[in-house]
Scaffold this motif. Structure first.
Motif, PDB file in Angstrom:
ATOM      1  N   ARG A 291       0.843  -1.212   0.000  1.00  0.00           N
ATOM      2  CA  ARG A 291       0.000   0.000   0.000  1.00  0.00           C
ATOM      3  C   ARG A 291       0.871   1.252   0.000  1.00  0.00           C
ATOM      4  O   ARG A 291       1.779   1.386   0.813  1.00  0.00           O
ATOM      5  CB  ARG A 291      -0.892  -0.033   1.253  1.00  0.00           C
ATOM      6  CG  ARG A 291      -1.700   1.217   1.494  1.00  0.00           C
ATOM      7  CD  ARG A 291      -3.023   1.131   0.761  1.00  0.00           C
ATOM      8  NE  ARG A 291      -3.976   2.086   1.315  1.00  0.00           N
ATOM      9  CZ  ARG A 291      -4.150   3.315   0.842  1.00  0.00           C
ATOM     10  NH1 ARG A 291      -3.455   3.722  -0.186  1.00  0.00           N
ATOM     11  NH2 ARG A 291      -5.044   4.114   1.391  1.00  0.00           N
ATOM     12  N   ASN A 292       0.558   2.181  -0.943  1.00  0.00           N
ATOM     13  CA  ASN A 292       1.245   3.478  -0.971  1.00  0.00           C
ATOM     14  C   ASN A 292       0.396   4.499  -0.222  1.00  0.00           C
ATOM     15  O   ASN A 292      -0.447   5.168  -0.803  1.00  0.00           O
ATOM     16  CB  ASN A 292       1.442   3.951  -2.420  1.00  0.00           C
ATOM     17  CG  ASN A 292       2.373   3.028  -3.174  1.00  0.00           C
ATOM     18  OD1 ASN A 292       3.300   2.465  -2.608  1.00  0.00           O
ATOM     19  ND2 ASN A 292       2.118   2.864  -4.464  1.00  0.00           N
ATOM     20  N   ASP A 293       0.638   4.570   1.086  1.00  0.00           N
ATOM     21  CA  ASP A 293      -0.240   5.468   1.852  1.00  0.00           C
ATOM     22  C   ASP A 293       0.388   6.859   2.017  1.00  0.00           C
ATOM     23  O   ASP A 293       0.693   7.288   3.124  1.00  0.00           O
ATOM     24  CB  ASP A 293      -0.605   4.854   3.213  1.00  0.00           C
ATOM     25  CG  ASP A 293       0.610   4.288   3.921  1.00  0.00           C
ATOM     26  OD1 ASP A 293       1.729   4.391   3.353  1.00  0.00           O
ATOM     27  OD2 ASP A 293       0.458   3.754   5.032  1.00  0.00           O
ATOM     28  N   TYR A 294       0.577   7.524   0.868  1.00  0.00           N
ATOM     29  CA  TYR A 294       1.074   8.910   0.921  1.00  0.00           C
ATOM     30  C   TYR A 294       0.023   9.791   1.605  1.00  0.00           C
ATOM     31  O   TYR A 294       0.346  10.754   2.264  1.00  0.00           O
ATOM     32  CB  TYR A 294       1.317   9.456  -0.496  1.00  0.00           C
ATOM     33  CG  TYR A 294       2.100   8.524  -1.403  1.00  0.00           C
ATOM     34  CD1 TYR A 294       3.411   8.159  -1.085  1.00  0.00           C
ATOM     35  CD2 TYR A 294       1.536   8.016  -2.562  1.00  0.00           C
ATOM     36  CE1 TYR A 294       4.120   7.306  -1.927  1.00  0.00           C
ATOM     37  CE2 TYR A 294       2.234   7.170  -3.402  1.00  0.00           C
ATOM     38  CZ  TYR A 294       3.522   6.807  -3.083  1.00  0.00           C
ATOM     39  OH  TYR A 294       4.206   5.977  -3.896  1.00  0.00           O
ATOM     40  N   TYR A 295      -1.184   9.477   1.374  1.00  0.00           N
ATOM     41  CA  TYR A 295      -2.313  10.170   2.010  1.00  0.00           C
ATOM     42  C   TYR A 295      -3.213   9.105   2.631  1.00  0.00           C
ATOM     43  O   TYR A 295      -3.326   8.000   2.090  1.00  0.00           O
ATOM     44  CB  TYR A 295      -3.156  10.918   0.981  1.00  0.00           C
ATOM     45  CG  TYR A 295      -2.656  12.295   0.586  1.00  0.00           C
ATOM     46  CD1 TYR A 295      -3.293  13.447   1.047  1.00  0.00           C
ATOM     47  CD2 TYR A 295      -1.576  12.435  -0.273  1.00  0.00           C
ATOM     48  CE1 TYR A 295      -2.836  14.708   0.658  1.00  0.00           C
ATOM     49  CE2 TYR A 295      -1.127  13.691  -0.655  1.00  0.00           C
ATOM     50  CZ  TYR A 295      -1.765  14.832  -0.187  1.00  0.00           C
ATOM     51  OH  TYR A 295      -1.322  16.074  -0.565  1.00  0.00           O
ATOM     52  N   SER A 296      -3.885   9.464   3.723  1.00  0.00           N
ATOM     53  CA  SER A 296      -4.923   8.564   4.241  1.00  0.00           C
ATOM     54  C   SER A 296      -6.158   8.754   3.355  1.00  0.00           C
ATOM     55  O   SER A 296      -6.286   9.807   2.697  1.00  0.00           O
ATOM     56  CB  SER A 296      -5.255   8.933   5.683  1.00  0.00           C
ATOM     57  OG  SER A 296      -5.910  10.184   5.714  1.00  0.00           O
ATOM     58  N   PRO A 297      -7.076   7.797   3.312  1.00  0.00           N
ATOM     59  CA  PRO A 297      -8.287   7.991   2.497  1.00  0.00           C
ATOM     60  C   PRO A 297      -9.038   9.273   2.873  1.00  0.00           C
ATOM     61  O   PRO A 297      -9.520   9.998   1.997  1.00  0.00           O
ATOM     62  CB  PRO A 297      -9.129   6.750   2.809  1.00  0.00           C
ATOM     63  CG  PRO A 297      -8.124   5.720   3.152  1.00  0.00           C
ATOM     64  CD  PRO A 297      -7.018   6.434   3.874  1.00  0.00           C
ATOM     65  N   LEU A 298      -9.089   9.571   4.169  1.00  0.00           N
ATOM     66  CA  LEU A 298      -9.779  10.782   4.600  1.00  0.00           C
ATOM     67  C   LEU A 298      -9.046  12.037   4.109  1.00  0.00           C
ATOM     68  O   LEU A 298      -9.673  13.014   3.672  1.00  0.00           O
ATOM     69  CB  LEU A 298      -9.900  10.804   6.132  1.00  0.00           C
ATOM     70  CG  LEU A 298     -10.699  11.968   6.716  1.00  0.00           C
ATOM     71  CD1 LEU A 298     -12.154  11.923   6.272  1.00  0.00           C
ATOM     72  CD2 LEU A 298     -10.623  11.984   8.244  1.00  0.00           C
TER      73      LEU A 298
END
Lengths: 326, 329
Positions: A291-298
């Protein structure tokens, strides 16, 4: 003696005073809303074409299932999620919202009818809100009717699981897509004087986001510059500007809430939008996704909503100050 | 020229004070309207000026289509451009645009509804206006199939649909052929029996036919506001023009040509009378009849001619642009 024509004009004045109190008085906004929605948008041929385009991809995908064939993916969202997410909500729906929404203000200014409209007892703010609401209703009705039809047809062709889940996930995602693209189209409709520009700019955004970036994103995600071990996509922090990444990051948020996570089949789909990095092990032939979590979904959702709201506000201020003449 | 008293603007249909419109900024700045003050009472008020004089900019400021750079304007004590002010005005823009896919009846009904007219009577009113403008047979045809004249009539009807107290018409006859132009003027005259009308035009004869009062604007400045009759008289006085008719005009012309009080004199070929400009009216009125008697001539007529508004307009514009010497506003 007064002529017949003079009598008519005199009669008009009296009639209005006499019967003016009898009828149901409404507001100019409601009249404008009805006219925009039913006369300008809900033209039967316009709606039918939009509706067919919305369901065409998913419908073909459903009809292609051979009779008696057992699918590897039994969840409806796993089977149709890709085609709905990419075809319907990344291309067709944004294009329809642009083509319908972008002329709403720009065309009235260009044709000169806005001059007549603003000479009536309705403020410019009310004109904008009314037309925006009409566009919202059109988009919502078009989307919910096409989504409902697919949700109803799909189980007739195959015994899918998670029918309600599919409906809720896609409905929630479509609301984000609709708010974003209709706001962009509407914002540019207020900013540009020419209808052509108001349509072209949002269309360019759609083309860059879902065609050009879809082609080059995998390259940027795996290409390095010189000895740098960080891929271009991360080195230049391109994800900040990657609209598709943020839209489908929000989609992951919806999947997490409704389905409790992202299914394996969805990983292949979401990988294309930069949300996962794929690693292939040539020995075991196994593919792993990180997972590329550069940003959270929120975070992505807030960013999308902020851009959309900012464009509407910018359009509002420009339209409010604009000199309108022939 | 009228002043605009600050304390009783409620009495006027239109009241402006230092109304200014500037387009663009810096080197591209164009001043379209230069701090104009004028008022309009009831009746039909003409707003006359050549193309580019600032008529449409003024009207667009009054209806709120364009912003006011400086100054204020009120329509019947309501600030121009507000919803309250727009409730009681009807407006026909120059070269009006229509929702061409609507029929004449649908268009008028829609505008009636926008003006808060209840549904039950909106259509009835639309039908009455279509009848008034001789468009009943075409009521169900789409506006895009209408001729220019029919469109102008629908535009006028649209301005009238809510029985406004003030109807603002911006060049209502522009781009129309002479026959339709005459019809529109006739309609305006009929309508004017029931409401006040502010009509802009650069066609002088039309303003003369339609209006009681006139405001002349040139290069964004008001040059004159007065009744059409006074404007004509003012012109005659300002040019000090007299017409003299005797039994021997050619002889009399040769007698007066050398006089100091005469600035110009000629015989009008059409009327065969002597036209004289004088620099000293009092002396002129004393000397001329005396001279006629002394020379044994018979005086048939001696009067100041009534000018057409065309003369007034051209003269004023001419003077305003400094082509003649000694002119003062």
């Amino acid at each position: 003696m007064a002529s017949k024509s003079e009598d008519t004009i005199n009669m008009l004045s009296t009639d209005f005073v006499r019967s003016g109190t009898k009828g149901i008085i409404t507001t100019p906004s409601i009249i404008l809303f009805k006219k925009t929605l039913f006369k300008d948008m809900f033209k039967i041929h316009k709606f039918i074409i939009s509706f067919i385009l919305m369901i065409l991809g998913p419908l073909i995908a459903i009809l292609m299932i051979p009779p008696g064939y057992e699918l590897y993916l039994s969840s409806l969202n796993d089977y149709l999620g890709l085609i709905y997410g990419f075809y319907t909500y990344s291309l067709i729906f944004p294009i329809i919202l642009t083509v319908i929404g972008a002329p709403l203000i720009a065309e009235e200014i260009k044709s000169g009818t806005m001059l007549t409209l603003i000479s009536k007892p309705i403020s410019r703010g009310e004109i904008l809100i009314t037309k925006y609401l009409a566009l919202t209703c059109f988009g919502f009705f078009l989307n919910i009717s096409s989504l409902s039809l697919i949700t109803l047809i799909a189980p007739l062709k195959y015994t899918f699981d998670g029918i309600a889940e599919f409906f809720v996930i896609n409905l929630l995602f479509s609301l984000i897509v609709q708010f974003f693209f209709q706001s962009i189209a509407f914002g540019f409709s207020c900013i540009f004087k020419k209808t052509r520009n108001a349509i072209l700019v949002p269309l360019l955004i759609i083309i860059i986001t879902f065609f050009i970036l879809m082609t080059f994103r995998p390259l940027f995600m795996y290409m390095y510059l010189g000895d740098n071990e960080v891929p271009i996509y991360v080195q230049f922090q391109l994800y900040h500007f990657d609209l598709a990444y943020h839209l489908f990051n929000s989609y992951i948020g919806i999947l997490n809430i409704i389905s409790g996570g992202v299914s394996e089949s969805m990983l292949y789909f979401l990988y294309g939008f930069g949300l996962y990095t794929q690693e292939f092990d040539p020995d075991t032939w196994e593919v792993t996704f990180t997972r590329n979590d550069y940003y959270s979904p929120l975070g992505s959702l807030i960013l999308i909503l902020t851009i959309a709201a900012a464009l509407i506000l910018l359009g509002y201020f420009i339209f409010k100050k604009r000199d309108i003449s022939r | 020229m009228n002043s605009t008293p600050l304390d009783n603007r409620d009495d006027y249909y239109i009241w402006t004070n230092n109304l200014t419109k500037v387009y663009g900024t810096g080197e591209k700045k164009v001043v379209a309207v230069r701090g104009i003050d004028f008022t309009m009472e009831s009746g039909v008020h003409g707003f006359l000026g050549p193309n580019g004089a600032g008529k449409t900019s003024t009207i667009n400021m009054l209806i709120g289509a364009i912003s006011i750079t400086e100054g204020t304007a009120y329509l019947k004590s309501k600030k121009a451009g507000t919803k309250e002010a727009r409730k009681f005005i009807g407006f026909l823009p120059q070269d009006p645009a229509f929702y061409e896919k609507l029929s004449g009846l649908e268009y008028l009904t829609y505008l009636a509804r926008l003006n808060l007219i209840p549904k039950s009577i909106a259509e009835q009113k639309a039908l009455e206006l279509l009848k008034f403008f001789d468009l009943t047979e075409d009521k169900d045809r789409k506006i895009k199939t209408y001729s220019m004249g029919m469109k102008q009539k629908i535009g006028l009807a649209a301005g009238l649909i809510h029985d406004p107290q003030l109807l603002i018409l911006d060049e209502p006859t522009s781009n129309l052929d002479p026959l339709v132009r005459k019809k529109i003027i006739d309609y305006v005259r009929k309508i004017s029996k029931n409401m006040s009308i502010f009509v802009s035009s650069h066609v002088l004869s039309e303003v003369e036919q339609m209006c009681d009062k006139v405001t002349i604007i040139n290069k964004g400045r008001i040059i004159l506001t007065d009744s059409v009759q006074n404007a004509k008289k003012w012109f005659s006085k300002s040019t000090n023009l007299y017409v003299i008719d005797t039994n021997a005009n050619e002889v009399f012309l040769s007698l007066i040509k050398g006089l100091e009080i005469i600035t110009n004199a000629w015989i009008d070929e059409k009327e065969k009378s002597i036209y004289v400009n004088t620099g000293d009216i009092e002396q002129f009125q004393k000397e001329i009849p005396k001279l006629i008697v002394e020379k044994g001539l018979i005086l048939k007529s001696f009067y100041q001619p009534e000018s057409s508004l065309q003369d007034v307009f051209l003269d004023i514009i001419d003077k305003d642009e400094g082509k003649r010497n000694g002119f003062q506003k």
